[in-house]
Design an enzyme around this catalytic site. Sequence first.
Site, PDB file in Angstrom:
ATOM      1  N   LYS A  57       0.824  -1.210   0.000  1.00 38.76           N
ATOM      2  CA  LYS A  57       0.000   0.000   0.000  1.00 38.76           C
ATOM      3  C   LYS A  57       0.855   1.255   0.000  1.00 38.76           C
ATOM      4  CE  LYS A  57      -2.615   1.123   3.615  1.00 38.76           C
ATOM      5  NZ  LYS A  57      -3.760   1.128   4.551  1.00 38.76           N
ATOM      6  N   GLU A  63       9.951  -5.756   4.004  1.00 39.69           N
ATOM      7  CA  GLU A  63      10.082  -7.122   3.508  1.00 39.69           C
ATOM      8  C   GLU A  63       9.746  -7.192   2.016  1.00 39.69           C
ATOM      9  OE1 GLU A  63       8.156  -7.453   7.707  1.00 39.69           O
ATOM     10  OE2 GLU A  63       8.129  -6.087   5.995  1.00 39.69           O
ATOM     11  N   GLY A 117      -4.984  -3.730   5.200  1.00 44.70           N
ATOM     12  CA  GLY A 117      -4.474  -4.860   4.434  1.00 44.70           C
ATOM     13  C   GLY A 117      -5.276  -6.134   4.599  1.00 44.70           C
ATOM     14  N   ARG A 118      -5.688  -6.434   5.833  1.00 41.59           N
ATOM     15  CA  ARG A 118      -6.377  -7.699   6.084  1.00 41.59           C
ATOM     16  C   ARG A 118      -7.797  -7.725   5.521  1.00 41.59           C
ATOM     17  NH1 ARG A 118      -5.459  -4.664  10.329  1.00 41.59           N
ATOM     18  NH2 ARG A 118      -7.041  -4.074  11.852  1.00 41.59           N
ATOM     19  N   GLU A 203      -5.423  -9.535  14.430  1.00 40.40           N
ATOM     20  CA  GLU A 203      -4.886  -8.205  14.177  1.00 40.40           C
ATOM     21  C   GLU A 203      -5.962  -7.143  14.366  1.00 40.40           C
ATOM     22  OE1 GLU A 203      -3.003  -6.336  10.249  1.00 40.40           O
ATOM     23  OE2 GLU A 203      -1.636  -7.739  11.222  1.00 40.40           O
ATOM     24  N   HIS A 234      -6.028 -36.446  13.197  1.00 42.10           N
ATOM     25  CA  HIS A 234      -4.922 -37.341  13.525  1.00 42.10           C
ATOM     26  C   HIS A 234      -3.762 -36.584  14.158  1.00 42.10           C
ATOM     27  CE1 HIS A 234      -6.615 -40.892  11.474  1.00 42.10           C
ATOM     28  NE2 HIS A 234      -7.191 -39.993  10.707  1.00 42.10           N
ATOM     29  N   LYS A 364       7.927  -3.539  13.759  1.00 49.62           N
ATOM     30  CA  LYS A 364       8.640  -2.999  12.606  1.00 49.62           C
ATOM     31  C   LYS A 364       9.640  -1.925  13.024  1.00 49.62           C
ATOM     32  CE  LYS A 364       4.943  -3.811   9.215  1.00 49.62           C
ATOM     33  NZ  LYS A 364       4.013  -3.178   8.256  1.00 49.62           N
TER      34      LYS A 364
END
Length: 400
Positions: A57, A63, A117-118, A203, A234, A364
Amino acid sequence: CIGVGGSNLGPEMVTEALLDTQESLKIHEISSVDVNPLVNVLSSLNPETTLFVISTKTFTTAETLLNAQSAKQWLLNAAPATAVASHFVAVTVEIDAAKAFGITEENCFKIWDWVGGRFSLWSAIGLPIALAQGFDVFQALLNGAGAMDEHFKSAPLEQNIPVMLALVGVWNTTFLGMDTLAILPYDQKLHMLPAYLQQAEMESNGKSVNWQGESINYSTCPILWGQTGINGQHAFYQLLHQGTHRVPADFIISLHNNGGEKYLAHHQQLVANCFAQSQALMDGVSVESISADLKSSGLSAEEIQTLAPHKVHAGNRPSNTILMDKLDAYHLGALIALYEQKIFVQGIIWQVHSFDQWGVQLGKVVAKKVELNLAEEKATTSYDCSTNGLINCYKRSKAL
């Protein structure tokens, strides 16, 4: 497709869920700055036929930019500088920053600066979905989400699916003290859904301060975790049934068999397992029932007394079962929107700001400072003894 967090999880989850083995376009998702995934992907690609989608954005996400720079260098090792303009596109608010990277303005897909973002896969961040599946499929995803939004807006509270899901979650977490929630999709194509919902919920509502800035004295968002159902059975279902923690669970399954009549037996066994688990969690098995079964199998009273307590299932373990007609773009869109609206409702009830994420920002900021310290030759002494020790251990390893 290079991004991280909400710029990656949503598109990757949807692309995986709607994956069509007949598609000729191959989508690769890179989010971690761990070099191995990037190197492994690049080594399998042909620069001449590769398009990079850089999703950030602000065009400042460390990263994403590091991975993008490495990808750019990989391309330039095989092509002239002019190739960047035709092999890179950006999804961002900051067009000028993308242009400075070498991406042309006509190859920039702008998103709104107010989109978190999410919650952004519905925007241009969803470009990888449209590329992988075609825009008709992306539109169907939007239509499904829109239908759930309209339901949330207009349905009476007692029939309102997001409201009911939110209220059940508040009851389990805040009133009954159950501090985790297992997301258990019974469809391999939804294997990334637990990770996606981890970010969406934790978040958003993982907060301990209310709207007035006051400390909250009640539990808010639970810890989300999970796995596809059959694999989970399992692995960790033992704890769900007999552990000391009571864990609410969301079972998710589609009624339609995507494999067709040829694989009906597979789907029926999948559905049977899903329905059986929720029933067993609810009802459990009493010591009386177990003792009767053991007695009928010929065990002595002493053997029954020894074995029976270990086979008791207390039951009363809460779960929801969410049924989809089928796993397609429309119903997946509705499912994602269901959880988004649930998050909103719970944020209102808990009185937390669901649309900020200062906890993410803190990490960050500290990481930038630590990265500078890692590059210094002298020993670091400016942190606590533990962090100093970790940083200096890394420096010693570089010297070996």
